[in-house]
Design a protein around this motif. Sequence first.
Motif, PDB file in Angstrom:
ATOM      1  N   MET A  28       0.834  -1.199   0.000  1.00  0.00           N
ATOM      2  CA  MET A  28       0.000   0.000   0.000  1.00  0.00           C
ATOM      3  C   MET A  28       0.869   1.249   0.000  1.00  0.00           C
ATOM      4  O   MET A  28       1.873   1.310   0.697  1.00  0.00           O
ATOM      5  N   THR A  29       0.480   2.242  -0.798  1.00  0.00           N
ATOM      6  CA  THR A  29       1.184   3.514  -0.807  1.00  0.00           C
ATOM      7  C   THR A  29       0.864   4.279   0.470  1.00  0.00           C
ATOM      8  O   THR A  29       0.038   3.846   1.271  1.00  0.00           O
ATOM      9  N   LEU A  30       1.504   5.432   0.652  1.00  0.00           N
ATOM     10  CA  LEU A  30       1.307   6.203   1.872  1.00  0.00           C
ATOM     11  C   LEU A  30      -0.159   6.552   2.069  1.00  0.00           C
ATOM     12  O   LEU A  30      -0.706   6.409   3.151  1.00  0.00           O
ATOM     13  N   TYR A  31      -0.811   7.011   1.007  1.00  0.00           N
ATOM     14  CA  TYR A  31      -2.250   7.240   1.098  1.00  0.00           C
ATOM     15  C   TYR A  31      -2.849   7.341  -0.293  1.00  0.00           C
ATOM     16  O   TYR A  31      -2.151   7.580  -1.276  1.00  0.00           O
ATOM     17  N   ASP A  32      -4.168   7.128  -0.375  1.00  0.00           N
ATOM     18  CA  ASP A  32      -4.898   7.266  -1.633  1.00  0.00           C
ATOM     19  C   ASP A  32      -5.445   8.682  -1.736  1.00  0.00           C
ATOM     20  O   ASP A  32      -5.828   9.290  -0.735  1.00  0.00           O
ATOM     21  N   GLU A  33      -5.524   9.198  -2.944  1.00  0.00           N
ATOM     22  CA  GLU A  33      -5.911  10.584  -3.144  1.00  0.00           C
ATOM     23  C   GLU A  33      -7.373  10.757  -3.535  1.00  0.00           C
ATOM     24  O   GLU A  33      -7.815  11.872  -3.789  1.00  0.00           O
ATOM     25  N   SER A  34      -8.137   9.673  -3.591  1.00  0.00           N
ATOM     26  CA  SER A  34      -9.556   9.780  -3.928  1.00  0.00           C
ATOM     27  C   SER A  34     -10.328   8.663  -3.241  1.00  0.00           C
ATOM     28  O   SER A  34      -9.752   7.641  -2.838  1.00  0.00           O
ATOM     29  N   ILE A  35     -11.635   8.860  -3.112  1.00  0.00           N
ATOM     30  CA  ILE A  35     -12.505   7.844  -2.527  1.00  0.00           C
ATOM     31  C   ILE A  35     -12.454   6.563  -3.360  1.00  0.00           C
ATOM     32  O   ILE A  35     -12.380   5.450  -2.818  1.00  0.00           O
ATOM     33  N   GLU A  36     -12.482   6.720  -4.668  1.00  0.00           N
ATOM     34  CA  GLU A  36     -12.453   5.554  -5.557  1.00  0.00           C
ATOM     35  C   GLU A  36     -11.167   4.753  -5.376  1.00  0.00           C
ATOM     36  O   GLU A  36     -11.177   3.513  -5.398  1.00  0.00           O
ATOM     37  N   SER A  37     -10.065   5.456  -5.193  1.00  0.00           N
ATOM     38  CA  SER A  37      -8.780   4.786  -4.999  1.00  0.00           C
ATOM     39  C   SER A  37      -8.738   4.022  -3.676  1.00  0.00           C
ATOM     40  O   SER A  37      -8.166   2.928  -3.589  1.00  0.00           O
ATOM     41  N   ILE A  38      -9.360   4.591  -2.643  1.00  0.00           N
ATOM     42  CA  ILE A  38      -9.448   3.894  -1.353  1.00  0.00           C
ATOM     43  C   ILE A  38     -10.203   2.579  -1.523  1.00  0.00           C
ATOM     44  O   ILE A  38      -9.790   1.532  -1.010  1.00  0.00           O
ATOM     45  N   ILE A  39     -11.317   2.631  -2.237  1.00  0.00           N
ATOM     46  CA  ILE A  39     -12.126   1.425  -2.453  1.00  0.00           C
ATOM     47  C   ILE A  39     -11.328   0.379  -3.224  1.00  0.00           C
ATOM     48  O   ILE A  39     -11.360  -0.816  -2.896  1.00  0.00           O
TER      49      ILE A  39
END
Length: 237
Positions: free
Chosen positions: A1-12
């Motif tokens: 996993m990267t440090l964080y996702d930049e969108s809601i869709e990416s989190i999903i």
Amino acid sequence: MTLYDESIESIINTYNTVVKGVDSNALKSNNQKGRTYGGLIRATKGKLQEHITHSLVKIAWKELGGKESDIDINSKKIHIPIQQNYLNKLIDEKVKKRIANNLQHYTYKLSVDKHIYIKKKFVMGIECKSYTENAMIKRILVDFDLLTSIHKDLKCFLFQLESQLTGDYANIDKATIYGSRSTHTIMSYFNCRLHIITLLKGERTIDKPIHKNFKPLSKKSLIKAKNILKDNLIEFL
């Protein structure tokens, strides 16, 4: 996993990839490295929740128009100092004198999963769990009570994938979550105010873990959590 996702869709997408692959990855690691299957599953889910929470905080701050340079998310230990009135409770004078002469060295180092600093001020603490039951709530509340003893205005959150707290914490589509009788009773004995955010619908069932009985992470759930974060961060712009 990267440090964080930049969108809601990416989190999903990250959630789907991790949860659907965690079982086979844990079995493979268990066979190759001798690590326990259950431990790998728990660790992966815990890290996933931390990743989702981190991402939501960053997205919320960005949508508010906050500067990237103003926000810092870490989990560095915070020194909780001994309370001087504790000395009055000690009977042994030698022990009391030893502590009194070295007060500056008597601290407890504490952190929760995510410390949110805005403009170098510690404004929010977030504990991240794949699930929570009431026995775990007590430990979480102790940690936040200690933190709020020195950071009086700290906003305290629990982000959990699933709930095992009973009540309606898992009914995430409801506008108002009333919680559970036992959880509210426990929280009534602590000074901190804990906000509980659940991301997956439906109470956790022990014999139906999400890596074997997949539960979808909805866009609606993430947007709701993000908006709660925005409501609590906006004052720090």
